[in-house]
Design a protein around this motif. Structure first.
Motif, PDB file in Angstrom:
ATOM      1  N   LEU A 166       0.826  -1.204   0.000  1.00 39.88           N
ATOM      2  CA  LEU A 166       0.000   0.000   0.000  1.00 39.88           C
ATOM      3  C   LEU A 166       0.862   1.258   0.000  1.00 39.88           C
ATOM      4  CD1 LEU A 166      -2.836  -0.973   2.514  1.00 39.88           C
ATOM      5  CD2 LEU A 166      -3.094  -0.542   0.063  1.00 39.88           C
ATOM      6  N   SER A 167       1.985   1.210   0.695  1.00 38.06           N
ATOM      7  CA  SER A 167       2.896   2.341   0.705  1.00 38.06           C
ATOM      8  C   SER A 167       3.418   2.631  -0.696  1.00 38.06           C
ATOM      9  CB  SER A 167       4.062   2.054   1.658  1.00 38.06           C
ATOM     10  OG  SER A 167       5.040   3.075   1.598  1.00 38.06           O
ATOM     11  N   PHE A 173       0.140   6.170  -6.969  1.00 44.66           N
ATOM     12  CA  PHE A 173      -1.125   6.845  -7.207  1.00 44.66           C
ATOM     13  C   PHE A 173      -0.920   8.355  -7.305  1.00 44.66           C
ATOM     14  CE2 PHE A 173      -5.355   8.218  -5.177  1.00 44.66           C
ATOM     15  CZ  PHE A 173      -5.976   8.331  -6.409  1.00 44.66           C
ATOM     16  N   GLU A 174      -0.109   8.892  -6.390  1.00 45.62           N
ATOM     17  CA  GLU A 174       0.133  10.329  -6.419  1.00 45.62           C
ATOM     18  C   GLU A 174       0.894  10.731  -7.678  1.00 45.62           C
ATOM     19  OE1 GLU A 174       1.992  14.217  -5.338  1.00 45.62           O
ATOM     20  OE2 GLU A 174       3.017  12.324  -5.674  1.00 45.62           O
ATOM     21  N   SER A 175       1.836   9.892  -8.112  1.00 45.58           N
ATOM     22  CA  SER A 175       2.548  10.157  -9.364  1.00 45.58           C
ATOM     23  C   SER A 175       1.589  10.144 -10.542  1.00 45.58           C
ATOM     24  CB  SER A 175       3.655   9.114  -9.569  1.00 45.58           C
ATOM     25  OG  SER A 175       4.639   9.194  -8.556  1.00 45.58           O
ATOM     26  N   ASP A 201       1.945  10.937   0.457  1.00 42.12           N
ATOM     27  CA  ASP A 201       1.190  10.059  -0.450  1.00 42.12           C
ATOM     28  C   ASP A 201       1.141   8.614   0.024  1.00 42.12           C
ATOM     29  OD1 ASP A 201       3.874   9.581  -0.932  1.00 42.12           O
ATOM     30  OD2 ASP A 201       3.830  10.233  -3.020  1.00 42.12           O
ATOM     31  N   ALA A 202       2.270   8.087   0.492  1.00 45.51           N
ATOM     32  CA  ALA A 202       2.291   6.698   0.948  1.00 45.51           C
ATOM     33  C   ALA A 202       1.582   6.525   2.285  1.00 45.51           C
ATOM     34  CB  ALA A 202       3.737   6.206   1.060  1.00 45.51           C
ATOM     35  N   PRO A 205      -2.827   5.687   2.406  1.00 42.78           N
ATOM     36  CA  PRO A 205      -3.437   4.363   2.542  1.00 42.78           C
ATOM     37  C   PRO A 205      -2.885   3.551   3.710  1.00 42.78           C
ATOM     38  CG  PRO A 205      -1.851   4.330   0.747  1.00 42.78           C
ATOM     39  CD  PRO A 205      -1.904   5.740   1.244  1.00 42.78           C
ATOM     40  N   VAL A 206      -1.652   3.823   4.114  1.00 37.64           N
ATOM     41  CA  VAL A 206      -1.012   2.984   5.136  1.00 37.64           C
ATOM     42  C   VAL A 206      -1.582   3.235   6.527  1.00 37.64           C
ATOM     43  CG1 VAL A 206       1.157   2.576   6.370  1.00 37.64           C
ATOM     44  CG2 VAL A 206       1.124   2.603   3.872  1.00 37.64           C
ATOM     45  N   LEU A 207      -1.837   4.490   6.889  1.00 40.68           N
ATOM     46  CA  LEU A 207      -2.300   4.782   8.248  1.00 40.68           C
ATOM     47  C   LEU A 207      -3.642   4.113   8.572  1.00 40.68           C
ATOM     48  CD1 LEU A 207      -1.208   8.510   8.646  1.00 40.68           C
ATOM     49  CD2 LEU A 207      -0.118   6.467   9.582  1.00 40.68           C
TER      50      LEU A 207
END
Length: 219
Positions: A166-167, A173-175, A201-202, A205-207
């Motif tokens: 996900l990271s 995704f941001e790119s 960005d990473a 989703p990770v949190l």
């Protein structure tokens, strides 16, 4: 899984919400990254705005809740993203041949992704081992990785790999969003760093997924 730490503003927060947020991220990232850069701009503006608002809200919610669990818990979740990113960069430069997503981020490779996952597993092992030390051990033992292991090592390993994936996907995704918009930086607030979104960005989703992992493990 009970306890006050599943609360927000004094109200009980169902663990299912974190699982739903994680499933939503997995589905969104799979869909968007498979569709490619051009398809993102075709999405209705309202839908894209809703994705952004929900992503930021869920990440902030998770950030605050992880902090309420303890600084060591929050630090462990943040370190996972930072270690994965650093290891992926150096691993990709050293051994990277096969591109991960050349049309989105040409610099990312499968070797880099594998290096990131290996580094995260090493971090978890080192943290858990250091939790047995006499001085810092009690503080580390309350951290993210020992808590994650409470529900079983096998499940914890699966979650660590998923969090690493996900990271990496969050970064991609941001790119993709920036390429779709035709810009190099998401903003000018952090010159030379690609903008604020490049720094978080990473984490987006990770949190929430870190919260889902702790809930799943009963930690």
């Amino acid at each position: 899984m009970g306890g006050a730490w599943w609360r927000w503003g004094g109200q009980p927060l169902p663990a299912a919400l974190w699982w739903l947020a994680t499933a939503g991220w997995v589905g969104l990232l799979t869909l968007v990254l498979r569709q490619g850069v051009a398809a993102w701009g075709v999405w209705p503006r309202g839908a894209r705005l809703l994705v952004g608002v929900l992503a930021l809200a869920a990440a902030w919610w998770a950030l605050v809740t992880l902090h309420r669990l303890g600084v060591a818990v929050l630090l462990g979740a943040l370190l996972l993203v930072w270690v994965a990113d650093i290891a992926a960069y150096f691993g990709g430069r050293a051994w990277g041949r096969r591109k991960l997503a050349p049309n989105i981020s040409p610099g990312k490779t499968w070797a880099g992704a594998a290096s990131g996952a290996a580094a995260v597993l090493a971090l978890a092992g080192l943290w858990t081992w250091a939790a047995q030390w006499p001085v810092v051990g009690p503080w580390l033992a309350e951290g993210f990785y020992p808590r994650l292991g409470q529900g079983g090592t096998a499940a914890a390993l699966v979650w660590l790999v998923l969090l690493t994936a996900l990271s990496i996907a969050g970064d991609l995704f941001e790119s993709l969003v920036k390429r779709s918009a035709g810009v190099k930086d998401s903003s000018g607030l952090l010159p030379g760093h690609g903008g604020v979104l490049d720094r978080i960005d990473a984490l987006l989703p990770v949190l929430p997924a870190a919260m889902a992992a702790l809930a799943w493990q009963g930690a």
